[in-house]
Design a protein around this motif. Structure first.
Motif, PDB file in Angstrom:
ATOM      1  N   CYS A 139     -30.561  30.522 -47.103  1.00 52.62           N
ATOM      2  CA  CYS A 139     -29.765  30.267 -45.885  1.00 52.62           C
ATOM      3  C   CYS A 139     -30.004  28.856 -45.346  1.00 52.62           C
ATOM      4  CB  CYS A 139     -30.088  31.299 -44.815  1.00 52.62           C
ATOM      5  SG  CYS A 139     -29.314  32.897 -45.118  1.00 52.62           S
ATOM      6  N   SER A 140     -31.253  28.442 -45.287  1.00 52.06           N
ATOM      7  CA  SER A 140     -31.530  27.085 -44.798  1.00 52.06           C
ATOM      8  C   SER A 140     -30.976  26.046 -45.771  1.00 52.06           C
ATOM      9  CB  SER A 140     -33.035  26.882 -44.587  1.00 52.06           C
ATOM     10  OG  SER A 140     -33.768  27.128 -45.769  1.00 52.06           O
ATOM     11  N   SER A 142     -28.341  26.404 -47.627  1.00 49.03           N
ATOM     12  CA  SER A 142     -26.893  26.415 -47.439  1.00 49.03           C
ATOM     13  C   SER A 142     -26.508  25.591 -46.214  1.00 49.03           C
ATOM     14  CB  SER A 142     -26.393  27.854 -47.279  1.00 49.03           C
ATOM     15  OG  SER A 142     -24.989  27.897 -47.144  1.00 49.03           O
ATOM     16  N   ALA A 143     -27.307  25.677 -45.153  1.00 46.61           N
ATOM     17  CA  ALA A 143     -27.026  24.886 -43.948  1.00 46.61           C
ATOM     18  C   ALA A 143     -27.054  23.396 -44.258  1.00 46.61           C
ATOM     19  CB  ALA A 143     -28.026  25.225 -42.858  1.00 46.61           C
ATOM     20  N   LEU A 175     -23.723  32.963 -43.939  1.00 49.25           N
ATOM     21  CA  LEU A 175     -24.384  32.490 -42.717  1.00 49.25           C
ATOM     22  C   LEU A 175     -23.771  33.116 -41.461  1.00 49.25           C
ATOM     23  CD1 LEU A 175     -24.993  28.668 -43.322  1.00 49.25           C
ATOM     24  CD2 LEU A 175     -26.457  30.610 -43.888  1.00 49.25           C
ATOM     25  N   VAL A 178     -26.104  33.683 -38.605  1.00 41.72           N
ATOM     26  CA  VAL A 178     -26.831  32.514 -38.110  1.00 41.72           C
ATOM     27  C   VAL A 178     -26.084  31.911 -36.930  1.00 41.72           C
ATOM     28  CG1 VAL A 178     -27.619  30.181 -38.705  1.00 41.72           C
ATOM     29  CG2 VAL A 178     -27.856  32.055 -40.364  1.00 41.72           C
ATOM     30  N   ALA A 225     -25.564  34.686 -49.119  1.00 40.86           N
ATOM     31  CA  ALA A 225     -25.763  33.230 -49.107  1.00 40.86           C
ATOM     32  C   ALA A 225     -25.996  32.709 -50.515  1.00 40.86           C
ATOM     33  CB  ALA A 225     -26.942  32.870 -48.209  1.00 40.86           C
ATOM     34  N   ILE A 375     -33.903  29.766 -38.592  1.00 40.49           N
ATOM     35  CA  ILE A 375     -33.049  30.560 -39.490  1.00 40.49           C
ATOM     36  C   ILE A 375     -33.863  31.690 -40.100  1.00 40.49           C
ATOM     37  CG2 ILE A 375     -32.003  30.517 -41.796  1.00 40.49           C
ATOM     38  CD1 ILE A 375     -30.454  28.139 -41.104  1.00 40.49           C
TER      39      ILE A 375
END
Length: 448
Positions: A139-140, A142-143, A175, A178, A225, A375
């Motif tokens: 997830c991080s 992907s951000a 996400l 998030v 994700a 996250i």
């Protein structure tokens, strides 16, 4: 016929925080799997000492090389990191050239921490594949990959994220849980022109060039994700959890303060273990509130707290809680979390700590500070349901007590983290997803 030159894999570590050790553990696994290759591990002397000086059973085909870390700093650690960032590409290129000269024919693959985005350019110049290693979760990552999309989609006013922190990032697959306020600094807010933010932006842009992006996670943990990242990257290979695949450094087995002996005397799943990593500490007022909540709750606790911070605790706290509390400056964390007396982990939600907690089957109370920690906290509390977050993101006496009561009275949390632990163990088993991904990585590294 001239003898064939030995073939080398260049490994470039980011020398700060907890980045170098996971990459070293991956390099060690690869070195064991590919004994005819030499793995040249580049990091600063301080970083290499902390990795090689504390590790046992190091394969003979891993060689450390020190990269110049520049001037000495005695002030805030962040100053040292920012100074290093300004010239780190040049430092790594110069050191690698000093080792190999112009003979790139010896190098067949380049592996770098994802922070070292320039690894892609170096690999292209050498004509070899570049493998990027992300120490965090999908997830991080992907951000950071979607930084430009996020900036185009969300326009902040003069007050920044004020009033908008709870808005969901539902325009990026995987996400949807998030919130804007969970994003790491450098994506949408937090000094976007700083050296660190510029590095993160370049990193996100470079990811699609890697022959493979690897990470210390496992596929079953975060499928939405991960599947989205797989559609964007050449290969996305979760290889973890590394706590189940890597040999621990020798010092991890030390217990200089006797905390494991102390835990032996406690009841099963009764103890709150508290640790906020190597880079973070709650501010003084939160330390006081946390201590007051622990004292009022009556919960036994093991607290990893540096000696100089103990003076910030309430007067008489140590004496009043001495029969059920144990405060020491360092713990062998994996072994502590694996002890049957521990019932909850109070953590900053650094990714390594989250992985260690999952593989030990321990629910978490989260107080994130920076980077990917928010996250990770969101995933722990709202997506996986294996912990809770401190109310409003700061410790209060009542908030601490509420979280402790929730964890120790809610067996569902313990059941959910136990289930994830089972998925993690399967992932690294003979037919597991992480094992298959590692075999794919070996093929890339060893391909002629």
């Amino acid at each position: 016929m001239a003898p064939k030159k030995p073939e080398h894999v260049v490994v470039m570590a980011f020398p700060y925080g907890t980045h170098a050790m996971p990459l070293f553990n991956l390099a060690r696994r690869l070195a064991i799997q590919a004994p005819t290759l030499t793995f040249s591990f580049f990091s600063t002397s301080k970083s290499n000492q902390s990795v090689f000086g504390t590790s046992n059973n190091i394969p003979s085909n891993i060689k450390p090389y020190n990269v110049d870390d520049g001037e000495s700093f005695t002030g805030h650690p962040k100053d040292e990191v920012y100074s290093f960032l300004k010239s780190m590409a040049e430092k790594y290129k110069n050191r690698i050239h000093s080792v190999y000269g112009d003979d790139d024919m010896m190098i067949k693959c380049l592996i770098s921490d994802t922070f070292l985005y320039f690894g892609g350019d170096m690999a292209d110049q050498m004509g070899v594949p570049w493998i990027s290693f992300w120490v965090g979760g999908s997830c991080s990552l992907s951000a950071h990959y979607h930084t430009d999309l996020i900036r185009r989609s969300i326009t902040l006013g003069p007050n920044g994220i004020e009033g908008r922190g709870e808005e969901l990032m539902d325009f990026i697959p995987g996400l949807s849980f998030v919130r804007i306020g969970d994003l790491p600094e450098g994506v949408l807010f937090g000094g976007l022109e700083s050296e660190f933010a510029l590095m993160l932006h370049k990193m996100g842009l470079a990811l699609s060039r890697a022959a493979a992006v690897t990470m210390n996670s496992f596929a079953e943990l975060d499928l939405p994700a991960l599947e989205h990242l797989k559609s964007k990257l050449v290969k996305c290979l979760p290889l973890g959890p590394f706590t189940l695949t890597s040999q621990s450094p020798s010092h991890i087995h030390d217990d200089p303060h006797g905390c494991l002996t102390w835990l032996d005397e406690q009841k099963p799943t009764s103890v709150a273990y508290i640790s906020y990593g190597t880079m973070t500490t709650p501010p003084p007022d939160e330390l006081v509130a946390l201590a007051e909540g622990l004292e009022e709750s009556g919960v036994p606790f093991l607290w990893s707290l540096k000696d100089h911070l103990a003076s910030q605790l309430p007067d008489g706290f140590l004496e009043r809680t001495s029969k059920r509390g144990f405060i020491i400056p360092w713990t062998p964390q994996q072994r502590v979390l694996g002890h049957n007396a521990v019932g909850v982990f109070m953590t900053h939600c650094g990714w390594s700590s989250v992985m260690e907690s999952i593989t030990a089957g321990i629910p978490m109370i989260c107080r994130p500070f920076f980077g990917d920690q928010r996250i990770n906290c969101r995933m722990v509390s709202d997506v996986w349901g294996i912990g809770t977050r401190i109310k409003d993101g700061v410790f209060t006496k009542d908030g601490t007590m509420e979280c402790l009561n929730l964890i120790f009275s809610n067996e569902k949390l313990r059941g959910k983290v136990g289930a994830l632990r089972g998925f993690a163990k399967h992932a690294v088993g003979p037919e597991g997803s992480s094992t298959k991904n590692f075999n794919t990585l070996v093929e890339i590294v060893c391909k002629d």
